[in-house]
Scaffold this motif. Structure first.
Motif, PDB file in Angstrom:
ATOM      1  N   GLY A 861       0.797  -1.223   0.000  1.00 64.51           N
ATOM      2  CA  GLY A 861       0.000   0.000   0.000  1.00 64.51           C
ATOM      3  C   GLY A 861       0.821   1.260   0.000  1.00 64.51           C
ATOM      4  O   GLY A 861       0.424   2.282  -0.568  1.00 64.51           O
ATOM      5  N   MET A 862       1.987   1.209   0.601  1.00 64.15           N
ATOM      6  CA  MET A 862       2.810   2.400   0.702  1.00 64.15           C
ATOM      7  C   MET A 862       3.790   2.561  -0.444  1.00 64.15           C
ATOM      8  O   MET A 862       4.675   3.403  -0.397  1.00 64.15           O
ATOM      9  CB  MET A 862       3.605   2.386   2.019  1.00 64.15           C
ATOM     10  N   SER A 863       3.655   1.780  -1.477  1.00 62.69           N
ATOM     11  CA  SER A 863       4.583   1.872  -2.595  1.00 62.69           C
ATOM     12  C   SER A 863       4.214   2.981  -3.566  1.00 62.69           C
ATOM     13  O   SER A 863       4.908   3.197  -4.558  1.00 62.69           O
ATOM     14  CB  SER A 863       4.648   0.535  -3.338  1.00 62.69           C
ATOM     15  N   THR A 864       3.106   3.689  -3.310  1.00 57.94           N
ATOM     16  CA  THR A 864       2.741   4.841  -4.129  1.00 57.94           C
ATOM     17  C   THR A 864       2.636   6.080  -3.253  1.00 57.94           C
ATOM     18  O   THR A 864       2.269   5.986  -2.081  1.00 57.94           O
ATOM     19  CB  THR A 864       1.395   4.631  -4.847  1.00 57.94           C
ATOM     20  N   THR A 865       2.933   7.215  -3.831  1.00 60.07           N
ATOM     21  CA  THR A 865       2.810   8.467  -3.082  1.00 60.07           C
ATOM     22  C   THR A 865       1.349   8.756  -2.758  1.00 60.07           C
ATOM     23  O   THR A 865       1.036   9.335  -1.720  1.00 60.07           O
ATOM     24  CB  THR A 865       3.397   9.642  -3.869  1.00 60.07           C
ATOM     25  N   SER A 866       0.442   8.336  -3.640  1.00 66.26           N
ATOM     26  CA  SER A 866      -0.982   8.580  -3.400  1.00 66.26           C
ATOM     27  C   SER A 866      -1.470   7.814  -2.179  1.00 66.26           C
ATOM     28  O   SER A 866      -2.171   8.367  -1.322  1.00 66.26           O
ATOM     29  CB  SER A 866      -1.799   8.183  -4.634  1.00 66.26           C
ATOM     30  N   GLY A 867      -1.115   6.532  -2.089  1.00 65.38           N
ATOM     31  CA  GLY A 867      -1.541   5.732  -0.952  1.00 65.38           C
ATOM     32  C   GLY A 867      -0.982   6.266   0.342  1.00 65.38           C
ATOM     33  O   GLY A 867      -1.668   6.322   1.372  1.00 65.38           O
ATOM     34  N   MET A 868       0.268   6.688   0.309  1.00 65.96           N
ATOM     35  CA  MET A 868       0.904   7.223   1.500  1.00 65.96           C
ATOM     36  C   MET A 868       0.256   8.532   1.945  1.00 65.96           C
ATOM     37  O   MET A 868      -0.040   8.736   3.121  1.00 65.96           O
ATOM     38  CB  MET A 868       2.392   7.433   1.226  1.00 65.96           C
ATOM     39  N   ALA A 869       0.004   9.416   0.993  1.00 65.76           N
ATOM     40  CA  ALA A 869      -0.571  10.724   1.334  1.00 65.76           C
ATOM     41  C   ALA A 869      -1.968  10.579   1.925  1.00 65.76           C
ATOM     42  O   ALA A 869      -2.304  11.220   2.924  1.00 65.76           O
ATOM     43  CB  ALA A 869      -0.604  11.616   0.096  1.00 65.76           C
ATOM     44  N   ARG A 870      -2.790   9.735   1.322  1.00 63.00           N
ATOM     45  CA  ARG A 870      -4.159   9.568   1.823  1.00 63.00           C
ATOM     46  C   ARG A 870      -4.173   8.972   3.222  1.00 63.00           C
ATOM     47  O   ARG A 870      -4.999   9.341   4.063  1.00 63.00           O
ATOM     48  CB  ARG A 870      -4.972   8.695   0.859  1.00 63.00           C
ATOM     49  N   THR A 871      -3.258   8.027   3.460  1.00 62.02           N
ATOM     50  CA  THR A 871      -3.248   7.375   4.762  1.00 62.02           C
ATOM     51  C   THR A 871      -2.793   8.318   5.857  1.00 62.02           C
ATOM     52  O   THR A 871      -3.396   8.376   6.937  1.00 62.02           O
ATOM     53  CB  THR A 871      -2.336   6.137   4.716  1.00 62.02           C
ATOM     54  N   ILE A 872      -1.736   9.077   5.604  1.00 61.17           N
ATOM     55  CA  ILE A 872      -1.283  10.046   6.609  1.00 61.17           C
ATOM     56  C   ILE A 872      -2.369  11.077   6.872  1.00 61.17           C
ATOM     57  O   ILE A 872      -2.607  11.476   8.017  1.00 61.17           O
ATOM     58  CB  ILE A 872       0.018  10.731   6.156  1.00 61.17           C
ATOM     59  N   LEU A 873      -3.048  11.516   5.826  1.00 60.59           N
ATOM     60  CA  LEU A 873      -4.135  12.473   6.015  1.00 60.59           C
ATOM     61  C   LEU A 873      -5.220  11.875   6.908  1.00 60.59           C
ATOM     62  O   LEU A 873      -5.749  12.557   7.798  1.00 60.59           O
ATOM     63  CB  LEU A 873      -4.730  12.870   4.662  1.00 60.59           C
ATOM     64  N   SER A 874      -5.543  10.599   6.706  1.00 54.07           N
ATOM     65  CA  SER A 874      -6.578   9.976   7.547  1.00 54.07           C
ATOM     66  C   SER A 874      -6.151   9.952   9.009  1.00 54.07           C
ATOM     67  O   SER A 874      -6.977  10.079   9.914  1.00 54.07           O
ATOM     68  CB  SER A 874      -6.878   8.559   7.054  1.00 54.07           C
ATOM     69  N   PHE A 875      -4.854   9.808   9.269  1.00 54.44           N
ATOM     70  CA  PHE A 875      -4.358   9.822  10.642  1.00 54.44           C
ATOM     71  C   PHE A 875      -4.529  11.204  11.274  1.00 54.44           C
ATOM     72  O   PHE A 875      -5.081  11.340  12.372  1.00 54.44           O
ATOM     73  CB  PHE A 875      -2.887   9.424  10.682  1.00 54.44           C
ATOM     74  N   VAL A 876      -4.044  12.224  10.594  1.00 58.41           N
ATOM     75  CA  VAL A 876      -4.068  13.558  11.209  1.00 58.41           C
ATOM     76  C   VAL A 876      -5.489  14.087  11.323  1.00 58.41           C
ATOM     77  O   VAL A 876      -5.800  14.861  12.240  1.00 58.41           O
ATOM     78  CB  VAL A 876      -3.158  14.553  10.445  1.00 58.41           C
ATOM     79  N   GLU A 877      -6.375  13.673  10.431  1.00 60.68           N
ATOM     80  CA  GLU A 877      -7.784  14.064  10.564  1.00 60.68           C
ATOM     81  C   GLU A 877      -8.382  13.515  11.853  1.00 60.68           C
ATOM     82  O   GLU A 877      -9.268  14.137  12.436  1.00 60.68           O
ATOM     83  CB  GLU A 877      -8.591  13.538   9.365  1.00 60.68           C
ATOM     84  N   ARG A 878      -7.899  12.375  12.278  1.00 60.26           N
ATOM     85  CA  ARG A 878      -8.400  11.740  13.500  1.00 60.26           C
ATOM     86  C   ARG A 878      -7.666  12.223  14.741  1.00 60.26           C
ATOM     87  O   ARG A 878      -7.876  11.694  15.838  1.00 60.26           O
ATOM     88  CB  ARG A 878      -8.265  10.225  13.381  1.00 60.26           C
ATOM     89  N   GLY A 879      -6.776  13.201  14.591  1.00 62.88           N
ATOM     90  CA  GLY A 879      -6.060  13.723  15.737  1.00 62.88           C
ATOM     91  C   GLY A 879      -4.809  12.957  16.095  1.00 62.88           C
ATOM     92  O   GLY A 879      -4.229  13.163  17.173  1.00 62.88           O
TER      93      GLY A 879
END
Length: 929
Positions: A861-879
């Protein structure tokens, strides 16, 4: 003594070198281009393509067989595709009674796997952790010649494929496209669709499929592609180890030789089925992908049909004659179609739309196109070619089509071919190929029905798919909104994904988080070269609880691309197109989602355009009225979609009106669109757009990108927005209920089974229940797929998922499609598995495998910049901090069998099931007569 040791060492090294050379002597290097090396494995004639990229510990192994549906003859149409399905049923080595099934073994490594069939080729692929390359090669070599192809497997899989066929028949655009090809090409084998005719699917004997397999599945008819993290010497040795035992085909492989006869006049077909929009498609015969005229035809398609400045959009959408319009040229190996399509309200006449399309073509043939228009398309595609190759899986997919077209090097040289196109070339191909006597025109005439429910978050998805691939297993089509923060919670085939230490450049600045111009910015430098991906969001707080018109958020977001106070929509769109950037801004009722990918050198320009779109929308009244018509037309289409209507009925049965997870009816949505005013849009923009809750994540080649400077310059003094937690009253579990939604003439019906759980992403039970659900209904290895689909052959797609906004009480549901005549049998088979899951839980072995699956998928999942960016965003959205990446696999690993099984019993009650049946069923749930 020292001299002796030195000589001994040299002798050992020399012997090792000779040994390695001997092992590689069978591989003849053919050529190298664009970093891709082509080899011929001389003992059996197999082609090999290697693209080494050791930046991420992930690789894609793909094998492409040069056999597709064009190799079929009357009576065995669909054989290639049905055989593709059977290739997953196993070999004597990879079968449940031995090492486990192909899908089980691969998914337990965290692999993403699938196969597709098309006119010219069939491919099988797996993207997986690079230390598992040997496993992938072993499997592909084994099933090349040792697939079981049992009669009982064929009988079960036939009904699966038939259901896939039926699902396609539900879609007006797919149905019309199939009829057009069958009329345009009456002799050439592209005449029949890849999935085949229904009677052939039902009646093809297993002997036909075995013969097809034994004719075409040989190494000298295949190209093996390995992309990603590997050492060349190692993979060549593995190829020798597993494919070296396989000989060339014993006989010549038959190739189609039928040529299409000359067409002596325009052809027309009419399809009449239930629907809400009219459709006119005009298709013109064109040559194959490698023909010298294809680049000019591809550019013509872009100029006519892509983007706000496209001629068709100006002609139909901007004038409210149409809801959508597009143009495209196929790129198949032998022949193809250049298609112009328009979907329109029933207030317009098919003949008028048809005549207007002819006017557009006549004008192009008379006036041609400009150099600026050609340059714009070439610049756009040039940039998008670089941006699109983000991850080994995407590269493999593009190489697959280039191989199918007859020359893999077109993957590298395709852009150079486009750059040679002149306006004169475009004019010439328009005059040569867009000829009425060589056309086939299709009318879809809708038989309208009554209204029901529709998910308002889907209103922008009104463009039809132009090339419907036939996958072994579809993407989730009917899940609710999948924002980045809900990848884990709502998609049973996706796992929450994380970094591997080799993916991120482990420096002190690997994760940077800071406030920039009021925006919460996270920057992650990875090994990606020359491009970055940005994912951002703005919370809407309690908008969904406070608004009288929930459509305003989506309407506002869509209006942003309709022009700014500095540039009208045409100029603004052209600036983005020159950069090859698709700037996405869309909204649900809970947040605004923003995303783009761009070349690093263009980041400042894109940030300027992003700020302009977010801060200075034009909000033109005429554009607003036009947009409302598009929204209306799209929502109306859902009236005949069993999946949409079933999903909404489920949400309405679980939640009270006003809950964030409740979906409005079509009547309410249509009324809200009709009543929406531009003043409401402006007020929404003023209140909710701003930096107060804005998060932005940038991933990729961030060093020297100067993001902070760009943000400070473009977002200076931009205030506004809300920063509040969404409120939702606790919902009690609804009583058991069964509801039938009747939609005429739909050969595939949808089943939904679900109930309220109340789970939030922050709950301690969330991950245990997620693992439990993953075991029941996630992907090929889920129980539901392995029983109701693979063993019983009752459905093409079945899965279980966790739905709902992650900060409110969620719900659990199963979704499957069945032929109406098999619906009750499918429901019964599904409930057998659900009942067993609730009463008995999952096993220790299943828990071990699912943990391995989830944790192994991190690398993938982390082999693309898109997958990485979306996942980190989901983390910070949750605090959370980005460092939760390191904690998540630990949270998965520490879940115990007792916690998982207790979670099932705690949240699922068998006597509280809500069952929705949607399709061609009567009020009792029986098939319509």
């Amino acid at each position: 003594m020292k001299k002796y040791i030195f000589l001994g060492y040299c002798s050992l090294a020399f012997c090792t070198l000779i040994s390695a050379q001997n092992k590689l002597v069978n591989f003849k290097k053919i050529k190298e281009l664009g970093g891709i090396e082509e080899y011929l494995y001389q003992p059996n004639g197999m082609n090999i393509l290697l693209l080494q990229d050791n930046a991420s510990p992930v690789a894609t192994v793909q094998i492409v067989y040069r056999v597709g549906s064009k190799h079929e003859v009357l009576g065995n149409t669909g054989s290639t595709h049905l055989l593709e399905h059977l290739m997953f049923k196993g070999t004597p080595t990879f079968i449940k009674s031995n090492k486990g099934s192909i899908t089980d073994v691969l998914q337990n490594t965290g692999a993403q796997l699938n196969a597709t069939t098309w006119y010219d080729r069939t491919n099988y692929y797996e993207t997986l952790p690079s230390d598992k390359i040997e496993l992938a090669l072993q499997i592909e070599a084994d099933r090349m010649r040792n697939s079981l192809l049992l009669k009982e497997d064929k009988e079960a899989e036939m009904t699966v494929v038939r259901n896939e066929f039926e699902r396609g028949e539900n879609n007006p655009n797919s149905l019309l496209d199939k009829e057009i090809w069958a009329s345009a090409y009456i002799a050439h084998p592209y005449h029949h669709s890849t999935i085949g005719w229904k009677s052939d699917i039902e009646n093809a004997p297993i002997e036909v499929l075995r013969n097809f397999y034994n004719t075409y599945y040989w190494p000298d008819n295949a190209t093996l592609t390995i992309i990603g993290d590997f050492k060349k010497e190692n993979v060549l040795e593995l190829i020798e180890k597993y494919f070296g035992k396989i000989t060339k085909a014993p006989n010549a492989m038959p190739q189609p030789y039928t040529e299409e006869p000359e067409q002596y006049g325009a052809r027309k077909i009419v399809v009449k089925k239930p629907g809400e929009l009219g459709v006119v498609n005009k298709a013109y015969k064109i040559p194959g992908a490698l023909h010298e005229d294809l680049p000019a035809l591809n550019i013509l398609g872009q100029i006519i049909g892509s983007g706000p400045s496209a001629i068709l959009n100006k002609t139909f959408v901007d004038t409210q004659m149409g809801i959508y319009a597009y143009a495209s040229a196929t790129n198949f190996k032998e022949v193809g179609l250049f298609t112009i399509g328009v979907g329109f309200p029933t207030t317009s006449k098919h003949e008028d739309i048809d005549a207007k399309i002819s006017e557009v073509i006549a004008k192009i043939q008379k006036e041609g196109v400009t150099q600026d228009e050609v340059n714009l398309v070439v610049a756009k595609i040039s940039a998008q070619t670089i941006l699109g190759r983000d991850g080994s899986g995407v590269i493999a997919s593009e190489l697959n089509e280039a191989i199918a077209s007859g020359d893999w090097t077109d993957f590298v040289t395709g852009v150079d071919r486009l750059k040679k196109v002149t306006p004169a070339n475009v004019l010439r191909v328009a005059q040569k190929y867009l000829v009425e006597d060589q056309s086939t025109t299709g009318y879809f005439i809708p038989k309208q029905t009554g209204s029901q429910s529709q998910d308002a978050t889907q209103v922008n998805n009104f463009m039809p798919e132009k090339e419907p691939f036939y996958y072994r297993h579809p993407e989730d089509e009917h899940s609710h909104e999948k924002t980045s923060s809900e990848i884990l919670t709502q998609n049973s085939n996706a796992s929450e994904i994380t970094f591997d230490e080799n993916v991120i450049e482990k420096t002190a600045s690997a994760f940077k988080r800071e406030k920039v111009a009021g925006i919460d910015v996270v920057s992650v430098k990875t090994s990606a070269k020359d491009f970055v991906t940005v994912a951002a969001s703005i919370s809407l707080g309690n908008f969904v609880n406070e608004t009288k018109n929930p459509m305003i958020s989506s309407l506002t977001a869509s209006m942003l691309s309709k022009g700014t106070t500095l540039n009208d929509k045409f100029k603004f769109s052209e600036k983005l197109q020159k950069l090859g950037v698709n700037l996405s801004v869309n909204a649900s009722t809970t947040k605004i989602n923003i995303g783009f990918k761009c070349l690093k050198k263009d980041l400042d320009q894109v940030i300027v355009l992003l700020a302009e779109e977010l801060r200075m929308p034009l909000f033109d009244q005429k554009e607003f009225e036009n947009l409302k018509q598009q929204f209306t037309g799209n929502i109306q289409q859902s009236l005949n979609d069993p999946g949409e209507r079933g999903g909404i009925a489920l949400s309405q049965a679980i939640y009270p009106k006003g809950n964030p997870n409740y979906s409005l009816s079509v009547e309410e949505d249509l009324a809200n669109i009709k009543n929406a005013t531009l003043e409401e849009v402006k007020a929404f923009h003023k209140k909710y757009f701003g930096t107060n809750s804005m998060h932005l994540v940038i991933v990729g080649d961030t060093e020297g990108a100067n993001l902070n400077a760009s943000l400070k310059k473009s977002f200076k003094n931009w205030n506004g927005g809300v920063n509040e937690t969404i409120k939702a009253e606790e919902t009690s579990k609804a009583a058991a209920k069964t509801e039938v939604i009747t939609i005429a003439e739909k050969p595939s019906a949808e089943l939904f089974i679900g109930q309220y759980t109340g789970l939030k992403r922050a709950d301690v039970d969330y991950i245990p229940f997620y693992i439990a659900n993953y075991t029941l209904g996630a992907g090929f290895a889920g129980r539901l797929m392995q029983t109701v689909r693979d063993n019983d052959g009752l459905t093409y797609s079945i899965s279980s998922r966790m739905g709902g906004n992650i900060t409110t009480g969620g719900y659990w549901f199963v979704n499957a499609s069945f032929n109406p005549n098999l619906f009750q049998k499918g429901l019964d088979a599904t409930m057998v598995q659900v009942d067993k899951w609730v009463k008995d839980g999952i096993t220790a072995t299943e828990l071990e495998h699912k943990k391995s699956n989830l944790i192994g998928s991190f690398k993938v999942g982390m082999s693309t910049t898109s997958g990485m960016a979306r996942t980190i965003l989901s983390f910070v959205e949750r605090g959370l901090e980005p460092s939760y990446i390191d904690q998540y696999p630990k949270d998965i690993e520490k879940a115990t069998l007792r916690e998982v099984n207790d979670a099932i019993k705690k949240y699922i009650q068998l006597d509280k099931m809500i069952i929705i049946k949607s399709g061609s069923l009567d009020k009792e749930g029986n098939p319509l007569k």
